[in-house]
Design an enzyme around this catalytic site. Structure first.
Site, PDB file in Angstrom:
ATOM      1  N   ASP A 216       0.855  -1.195   0.000  1.00  0.00           N
ATOM      2  CA  ASP A 216       0.000   0.000   0.000  1.00  0.00           C
ATOM      3  C   ASP A 216       0.885   1.237   0.000  1.00  0.00           C
ATOM      4  O   ASP A 216       2.071   1.166   0.324  1.00  0.00           O
ATOM      5  CB  ASP A 216      -0.913   0.027   1.238  1.00  0.00           C
ATOM      6  CG  ASP A 216      -1.867   1.227   1.220  1.00  0.00           C
ATOM      7  OD1 ASP A 216      -2.422   1.532   0.150  1.00  0.00           O
ATOM      8  OD2 ASP A 216      -2.041   1.884   2.267  1.00  0.00           O
ATOM      9  N   SER A 217       0.287   2.375  -0.338  1.00  0.00           N
ATOM     10  CA  SER A 217       1.033   3.628  -0.279  1.00  0.00           C
ATOM     11  C   SER A 217       1.418   3.956   1.166  1.00  0.00           C
ATOM     12  O   SER A 217       2.388   4.669   1.402  1.00  0.00           O
ATOM     13  CB  SER A 217       0.172   4.762  -0.836  1.00  0.00           C
ATOM     14  OG  SER A 217      -1.010   4.877  -0.076  1.00  0.00           O
TER      15      SER A 217
ATOM     16  N   TYR B 294      -0.795   8.624  -2.356  1.00  0.00           N
ATOM     17  CA  TYR B 294      -0.750   8.438  -3.806  1.00  0.00           C
ATOM     18  C   TYR B 294      -1.974   9.065  -4.482  1.00  0.00           C
ATOM     19  O   TYR B 294      -1.988   9.265  -5.684  1.00  0.00           O
ATOM     20  CB  TYR B 294      -0.790   6.938  -4.142  1.00  0.00           C
ATOM     21  CG  TYR B 294       0.520   6.186  -4.069  1.00  0.00           C
ATOM     22  CD1 TYR B 294       1.640   6.706  -3.430  1.00  0.00           C
ATOM     23  CD2 TYR B 294       0.618   4.920  -4.652  1.00  0.00           C
ATOM     24  CE1 TYR B 294       2.826   5.980  -3.370  1.00  0.00           C
ATOM     25  CE2 TYR B 294       1.791   4.192  -4.606  1.00  0.00           C
ATOM     26  CZ  TYR B 294       2.899   4.722  -3.961  1.00  0.00           C
ATOM     27  OH  TYR B 294       4.053   4.001  -3.906  1.00  0.00           O
ATOM     28  N   GLY B 295      -3.019   9.306  -3.670  1.00  0.00           N
ATOM     29  CA  GLY B 295      -4.346   9.625  -4.201  1.00  0.00           C
ATOM     30  C   GLY B 295      -4.432  10.793  -5.150  1.00  0.00           C
ATOM     31  O   GLY B 295      -5.293  10.839  -6.015  1.00  0.00           O
TER      32      GLY B 295
ATOM     33  N   CYS C 153      -4.346  -1.425  -2.168  1.00  0.00           N
ATOM     34  CA  CYS C 153      -4.475   0.023  -2.379  1.00  0.00           C
ATOM     35  C   CYS C 153      -5.346   0.212  -3.621  1.00  0.00           C
ATOM     36  O   CYS C 153      -5.021  -0.309  -4.694  1.00  0.00           O
ATOM     37  CB  CYS C 153      -3.079   0.594  -2.620  1.00  0.00           C
ATOM     38  SG  CYS C 153      -3.057   2.336  -3.061  1.00  0.00           S
ATOM     39  N   ASN C 154      -6.448   0.935  -3.465  1.00  0.00           N
ATOM     40  CA  ASN C 154      -7.350   1.144  -4.601  1.00  0.00           C
ATOM     41  C   ASN C 154      -6.711   2.022  -5.663  1.00  0.00           C
ATOM     42  O   ASN C 154      -6.913   1.818  -6.857  1.00  0.00           O
ATOM     43  CB  ASN C 154      -8.645   1.797  -4.126  1.00  0.00           C
ATOM     44  CG  ASN C 154      -9.497   0.834  -3.343  1.00  0.00           C
ATOM     45  OD1 ASN C 154     -10.344   0.157  -3.892  1.00  0.00           O
ATOM     46  ND2 ASN C 154      -9.249   0.718  -2.037  1.00  0.00           N
ATOM     47  N   THR C 155      -5.948   3.023  -5.213  1.00  0.00           N
ATOM     48  CA  THR C 155      -5.338   3.942  -6.168  1.00  0.00           C
ATOM     49  C   THR C 155      -4.364   3.175  -7.068  1.00  0.00           C
ATOM     50  O   THR C 155      -4.373   3.327  -8.296  1.00  0.00           O
ATOM     51  CB  THR C 155      -4.620   5.087  -5.414  1.00  0.00           C
ATOM     52  OG1 THR C 155      -5.541   5.625  -4.453  1.00  0.00           O
ATOM     53  CG2 THR C 155      -4.165   6.170  -6.349  1.00  0.00           C
TER      54      THR C 155
ATOM     55  N   GLU D 241      -3.213   9.677   7.969  1.00  0.00           N
ATOM     56  CA  GLU D 241      -1.747   9.576   8.029  1.00  0.00           C
ATOM     57  C   GLU D 241      -1.179  10.545   9.082  1.00  0.00           C
ATOM     58  O   GLU D 241      -0.089  10.356   9.575  1.00  0.00           O
ATOM     59  CB  GLU D 241      -1.123   9.830   6.650  1.00  0.00           C
ATOM     60  CG  GLU D 241      -1.447   8.757   5.594  1.00  0.00           C
ATOM     61  CD  GLU D 241      -0.467   7.556   5.581  1.00  0.00           C
ATOM     62  OE1 GLU D 241       0.706   7.737   5.907  1.00  0.00           O
ATOM     63  OE2 GLU D 241      -0.916   6.441   5.229  1.00  0.00           O
TER      64      GLU D 241
ATOM     65  N   CYS E  21     -11.104   2.991  -0.547  1.00  0.00           N
ATOM     66  CA  CYS E  21      -9.712   3.339  -0.231  1.00  0.00           C
ATOM     67  C   CYS E  21      -9.401   2.570   1.031  1.00  0.00           C
ATOM     68  O   CYS E  21     -10.181   2.617   1.999  1.00  0.00           O
ATOM     69  CB  CYS E  21      -9.562   4.841   0.006  1.00  0.00           C
ATOM     70  SG  CYS E  21      -7.941   5.279   0.669  1.00  0.00           S
ATOM     71  N   THR E  22      -8.286   1.872   1.027  1.00  0.00           N
ATOM     72  CA  THR E  22      -8.009   0.966   2.152  1.00  0.00           C
ATOM     73  C   THR E  22      -7.688   1.712   3.447  1.00  0.00           C
ATOM     74  O   THR E  22      -7.658   1.114   4.513  1.00  0.00           O
ATOM     75  CB  THR E  22      -6.874  -0.009   1.794  1.00  0.00           C
ATOM     76  OG1 THR E  22      -5.712   0.749   1.405  1.00  0.00           O
ATOM     77  CG2 THR E  22      -7.291  -0.919   0.661  1.00  0.00           C
ATOM     78  N   HIS E  23      -7.467   3.015   3.350  1.00  0.00           N
ATOM     79  CA  HIS E  23      -7.272   3.802   4.570  1.00  0.00           C
ATOM     80  C   HIS E  23      -8.598   4.046   5.312  1.00  0.00           C
ATOM     81  O   HIS E  23      -8.601   4.252   6.523  1.00  0.00           O
ATOM     82  CB  HIS E  23      -6.704   5.190   4.233  1.00  0.00           C
ATOM     83  CG  HIS E  23      -5.225   5.222   3.995  1.00  0.00           C
ATOM     84  ND1 HIS E  23      -4.624   4.591   2.950  1.00  0.00           N
ATOM     85  CD2 HIS E  23      -4.225   5.840   4.686  1.00  0.00           C
ATOM     86  CE1 HIS E  23      -3.318   4.830   2.988  1.00  0.00           C
ATOM     87  NE2 HIS E  23      -3.049   5.588   4.033  1.00  0.00           N
TER      88      HIS E  23
HETATM   89  N1  DGL Z   1      -4.880   3.406   0.600  1.00  0.00           N
HETATM   90  C1  DGL Z   1      -4.882   3.809  -0.739  1.00  0.00           C
HETATM   91  C2  DGL Z   1      -6.126   3.438  -1.501  1.00  0.00           C
HETATM   92  O1  DGL Z   1      -6.723   2.423  -1.189  1.00  0.00           O
HETATM   93  C3  DGL Z   1      -4.361   5.142  -1.141  1.00  0.00           C
HETATM   94  C4  DGL Z   1      -4.259   6.242  -0.208  1.00  0.00           C
HETATM   95  C5  DGL Z   1      -3.343   7.304  -0.753  1.00  0.00           C
HETATM   96  O2  DGL Z   1      -2.136   7.072  -0.722  1.00  0.00           O
HETATM   97  O3  DGL Z   1      -3.844   8.335  -1.215  1.00  0.00           O
HETATM   98  O4  DGL Z   1      -6.511   4.121  -2.412  1.00  0.00           O
END
Ligand code: DGL
Length: 277
Positions: free
Chosen positions: A14-15, A46-47, A77-79, A162, A196-198
């Protein structure tokens, strides 16, 4: 682990911290395997990054995990799943090693919502990158023709998480505002994917402002079940994975900084290592 089998963990990337929400659920369902988690915290989020940068960073991480012995890598990570997965699968894997696999989190989530939504109106929260990519809209249209998909980007949610602000009042403001904006797009929405996994780290606040008749979908349990099913269907891959029940954490940020928040979140003390990509 058998004597002559080389360490071959399942890589989880993940990011930043978000992938831990996926890893935690995978380990509940598949506790026997070895796991190697990599968070690119130094370059998160990363978003809001461009397509090309997300692809380049993700490919670097995948190659790193392959070099450590991973035969299978999950982009938790979805992104990265939206912006890099397809290119890596189609263009890079055939050159790097066609026998290795990289899987994402969008497809299994979309497969599942068909069982959940009654109205066929689905909302997606995601990073600007995931929403702009329209990956969810495209996958949902393929698997569930007739469904309506409304996506809303929440650029503030990952930085709040974060920066350890998820439980503070500043988070309430953004969560309430983003929920209202998504629901205003379609009043038939009965299912909202946390794409988004966050975002599960903001679940308490999300549940506070989300109307109760709407199902909020977390990806961790879905991805875990889908991986279990994948390993049953691909016994050649399953046989290549080692089962020492270990979990190693790597971060591109300082190990101490990562360990602090990750330990609180996972409910166990972890000893991450810093690496450079
Ligand atoms: N956790 C990531 C996702 O699922 C990305 C979060 C990020 O880095 O912006 O998209």
């Amino acid at each position: 682990m058998s004597q002559n089998k080389k360490y071959s963990p399942i890589g989880v990337f993940d990011s930043g911290f978000g992938g831990l929400t996926i890893l935690k659920e995978i380990r509940k369902v598949l506790p026997d395997y070895d796991y190697l988690f990599l968070g690119d915290n130094a370059r998160a989020p990363y978003g809001s990054r461009s397509f090309d940068i997300v692809y380049r960073f993700t490919l670097q991480a995948v190659k790193y995990l392959f070099d450590q012995g991973c035969q299978l890598v999950i982009l938790a990570c979805n992104t990265a799943s939206a912006k890099a997965l397809r290119t890596i699968q189609q263009n890079d894997l055939p050159h790097i090693d066609p026998s290795r696999r990289v899987l994402g989190v969008i497809r299994p989530t979309v497969e599942k919502i068909g069982e959940i939504s009654k109205t066929g109106s689905v909302g997606i929260f995601g990073t600007p990158g995931t929403i702009q990519s329209e990956s969810y809209n495209i996958e949902i249209a393929k698997l569930h023709p007739g469904f309506t998909t409304s996506g809303h980007a929440c650029p503030m949610w990952v930085p709040l998480i974060e920066n350890k602000e998820s439980d503070n009042p500043g988070a309430d403001y953004f969560v309430e505002k983003d929920i209202n904006q998504l629901l205003a797009m379609d009043n038939r929405i009965d299912t909202v994917i946390l794409g988004c996994t966050h975002y599960p780290l903001l679940l308490k606040k999300i549940e506070k402002y989300m109307p109760h008749h709407i199902a909020v979908i977390e990806q961790g349990p879905i991805v875990a079940e889908s991986l279990k099913d994948y390993l049953i269907r691909h016994d050649d891959m399953e046989a290549r994975l080692t089962k020492g029940a270990t979990c190693t954490y790597l971060t591109t940020e300082s190990a101490e900084k990562f360990g602090d928040l990750a330990s609180i979140f996972l409910g166990e003390t972890i000893h991450p290592r810093h690496i450079d990509l």
